[in-house]
Design an enzyme around this catalytic site. Sequence first.
Site, PDB file in Angstrom:
ATOM      1  N   HIS A 183       0.828  -1.215   0.000  1.00  0.00           N
ATOM      2  CA  HIS A 183       0.000   0.000   0.000  1.00  0.00           C
ATOM      3  C   HIS A 183       0.860   1.262   0.000  1.00  0.00           C
ATOM      4  CE1 HIS A 183      -4.230  -1.635   1.099  1.00  0.00           C
ATOM      5  NE2 HIS A 183      -3.542  -2.529   0.422  1.00  0.00           N
ATOM      6  N   ASP A 184       2.085   1.170   0.519  1.00  0.00           N
ATOM      7  CA  ASP A 184       3.016   2.306   0.431  1.00  0.00           C
ATOM      8  C   ASP A 184       3.457   2.499  -1.018  1.00  0.00           C
ATOM      9  OD1 ASP A 184       4.833   4.341   1.077  1.00  0.00           O
ATOM     10  OD2 ASP A 184       6.466   2.900   1.363  1.00  0.00           O
ATOM     11  N   GLY A 241       5.136   5.336  -5.451  1.00  0.00           N
ATOM     12  CA  GLY A 241       6.359   4.580  -5.181  1.00  0.00           C
ATOM     13  C   GLY A 241       6.595   4.336  -3.701  1.00  0.00           C
ATOM     14  N   ASP A 267       7.939   5.227  -0.838  1.00  0.00           N
ATOM     15  CA  ASP A 267       8.582   6.384  -0.207  1.00  0.00           C
ATOM     16  C   ASP A 267       8.186   6.564   1.253  1.00  0.00           C
ATOM     17  OD1 ASP A 267       5.976   7.061  -0.551  1.00  0.00           O
ATOM     18  OD2 ASP A 267       6.340   9.007  -1.491  1.00  0.00           O
ATOM     19  N   SER A 293       5.288   7.017   2.387  1.00  0.00           N
ATOM     20  CA  SER A 293       4.190   7.988   2.541  1.00  0.00           C
ATOM     21  C   SER A 293       3.030   7.422   3.358  1.00  0.00           C
ATOM     22  CB  SER A 293       3.687   8.470   1.176  1.00  0.00           C
ATOM     23  OG  SER A 293       3.259   7.376   0.394  1.00  0.00           O
ATOM     24  N   PRO A 333      -6.705  -0.983  -5.516  1.00  0.00           N
ATOM     25  CA  PRO A 333      -7.765  -1.843  -6.052  1.00  0.00           C
ATOM     26  C   PRO A 333      -8.742  -2.290  -4.966  1.00  0.00           C
ATOM     27  CG  PRO A 333      -5.596  -2.895  -6.217  1.00  0.00           C
ATOM     28  CD  PRO A 333      -5.372  -1.515  -5.760  1.00  0.00           C
TER      29      PRO A 333
HETATM   30  C1  HEM Z   1      -4.757  -6.259  -6.489  1.00  0.00           C
HETATM   31  C2  HEM Z   1      -5.830  -6.328  -5.792  1.00  0.00           C
HETATM   32  C3  HEM Z   1      -5.893  -6.501  -4.302  1.00  0.00           C
HETATM   33  C4  HEM Z   1      -7.015  -6.359  -3.607  1.00  0.00           C
HETATM   34  C5  HEM Z   1      -8.387  -5.998  -4.134  1.00  0.00           C
HETATM   35  C6  HEM Z   1      -6.699  -6.635  -2.222  1.00  0.00           C
HETATM   36  C7  HEM Z   1      -7.609  -6.562  -1.183  1.00  0.00           C
HETATM   37  C8  HEM Z   1      -7.370  -6.966   0.093  1.00  0.00           C
HETATM   38  C9  HEM Z   1      -8.341  -6.947   1.159  1.00  0.00           C
HETATM   39  C10 HEM Z   1      -9.773  -6.468   1.049  1.00  0.00           C
HETATM   40  C11 HEM Z   1      -7.733  -7.433   2.251  1.00  0.00           C
HETATM   41  C12 HEM Z   1      -8.367  -7.632   3.635  1.00  0.00           C
HETATM   42  C13 HEM Z   1      -8.148  -6.408   4.471  1.00  0.00           C
HETATM   43  C14 HEM Z   1      -8.777  -6.484   5.846  1.00  0.00           C
HETATM   44  O1  HEM Z   1      -9.097  -7.566   6.333  1.00  0.00           O
HETATM   45  O2  HEM Z   1      -8.911  -5.417   6.486  1.00  0.00           O
HETATM   46  C15 HEM Z   1      -6.380  -7.773   1.888  1.00  0.00           C
HETATM   47  C16 HEM Z   1      -5.457  -8.307   2.739  1.00  0.00           C
HETATM   48  C17 HEM Z   1      -4.169  -8.581   2.384  1.00  0.00           C
HETATM   49  N1  HEM Z   1      -3.559  -8.309   1.180  1.00  0.00           N
HETATM   50 FE1  HEM Z   1      -4.453  -7.628  -0.475  1.00  0.00          FE
HETATM   51  N2  HEM Z   1      -5.370  -6.933  -2.124  1.00  0.00           N
HETATM   52  C18 HEM Z   1      -4.829  -6.877  -3.370  1.00  0.00           C
HETATM   53  C19 HEM Z   1      -3.507  -7.087  -3.700  1.00  0.00           C
HETATM   54  C20 HEM Z   1      -2.538  -7.479  -2.820  1.00  0.00           C
HETATM   55  C21 HEM Z   1      -1.133  -7.608  -3.139  1.00  0.00           C
HETATM   56  C22 HEM Z   1      -0.480  -7.307  -4.491  1.00  0.00           C
HETATM   57  C23 HEM Z   1      -0.517  -8.010  -2.006  1.00  0.00           C
HETATM   58  C24 HEM Z   1       0.928  -8.297  -1.735  1.00  0.00           C
HETATM   59  C25 HEM Z   1       1.920  -7.666  -2.292  1.00  0.00           C
HETATM   60  C26 HEM Z   1      -1.537  -8.162  -0.994  1.00  0.00           C
HETATM   61  C27 HEM Z   1      -1.301  -8.596   0.278  1.00  0.00           C
HETATM   62  C28 HEM Z   1      -2.272  -8.725   1.236  1.00  0.00           C
HETATM   63  C29 HEM Z   1      -2.011  -9.304   2.541  1.00  0.00           C
HETATM   64  C30 HEM Z   1      -0.710  -9.896   3.004  1.00  0.00           C
HETATM   65  C31 HEM Z   1      -3.196  -9.206   3.254  1.00  0.00           C
HETATM   66  C32 HEM Z   1      -3.455  -9.651   4.713  1.00  0.00           C
HETATM   67  C33 HEM Z   1      -3.081  -8.485   5.602  1.00  0.00           C
HETATM   68  C34 HEM Z   1      -3.329  -8.677   7.081  1.00  0.00           C
HETATM   69  O3  HEM Z   1      -3.789  -9.753   7.493  1.00  0.00           O
HETATM   70  O4  HEM Z   1      -3.047  -7.737   7.852  1.00  0.00           O
HETATM   71  N3  HEM Z   1      -2.726  -7.822  -1.515  1.00  0.00           N
HETATM   72  N4  HEM Z   1      -6.191  -7.471   0.583  1.00  0.00           N
END
Ligand code: HEM
EC number: 1.11.1.7
Length: 169
Positions: A68-69, A74, A76, A78, A164
């Site tokens: 998310h950073d 980039g 940074d 932020s 996204p």
């Molecule tokens: C591209 C579309 C993506 C969408 C729509 C998305 C959406 C989400 C959502 C809705 C959550 C749950 C947040 C919550 O429970 O509060 C999540 C968790 C997570 N996402 Fe994504 N994400 C995306 C891409 C990515 C990418 C590229 C990565 C890694 C580089 C990633 C890593 C993670 C991880 C590790 C969690 C768990 C975080 C935690 O348990 O604290 N996500 N994501």
Amino acid sequence: MECSSIKHPFIFLFFCLVFLSPLVCSQLYYNFYDTTCPSLTRIVRSNVLSAMANETRIAASLLRLHFHDCFVNGCDGSVLLDDTSTLKGEKNARPNQNSIRGFEVIDKIKSALEVACPSTVSCADILALAAREAVNFSRGPFWSVPLGRRDGTTASESEANNLPSPFES
Ligand code: HEM
């Protein structure tokens, strides 16, 4: 002015140092802190490991914080900035609010690094390294992190709102 039109080599050297060095210095290097903060990796590793011993999920949270950073202008740092009277940060953007976590781990690492090597390591580099360590300690892949990021002094809530959505098709 063309370089070939410069008659004196020292004038040419001066020109290059003044005008080109900022470009060269803005590169990232794997060994960026080798002499200025040799304990960097050890400090990041031990803090990530102890955070994971306390709560396994924090590893996932650190990876997501890094993503998310980087998504907004980039990697940074932020995402780490709090709102001020003149700055609307990214923490309260819709995809981040009450969702991204791990700030206290980065703060703890930064405090330890300020003792070991004051005013040296950027928060952006700390976050990039912490995410790598978190993934690796979770038996995920290992990747080398080039270092030397400068911390951003601005953030963008509106661009963070473009992360996204889980409702994308
Ligand atoms: C591209 C579309 C993506 C969408 C729509 C998305 C959406 C989400 C959502 C809705 C959550 C749950 C947040 C919550 O429970 O509060 C999540 C968790 C997570 N996402 Fe994504 N994400 C995306 C891409 C990515 C990418 C590229 C990565 C890694 C580089 C990633 C890593 C993670 C991880 C590790 C969690 C768990 C975080 C935690 O348990 O604290 N996500 N994501």
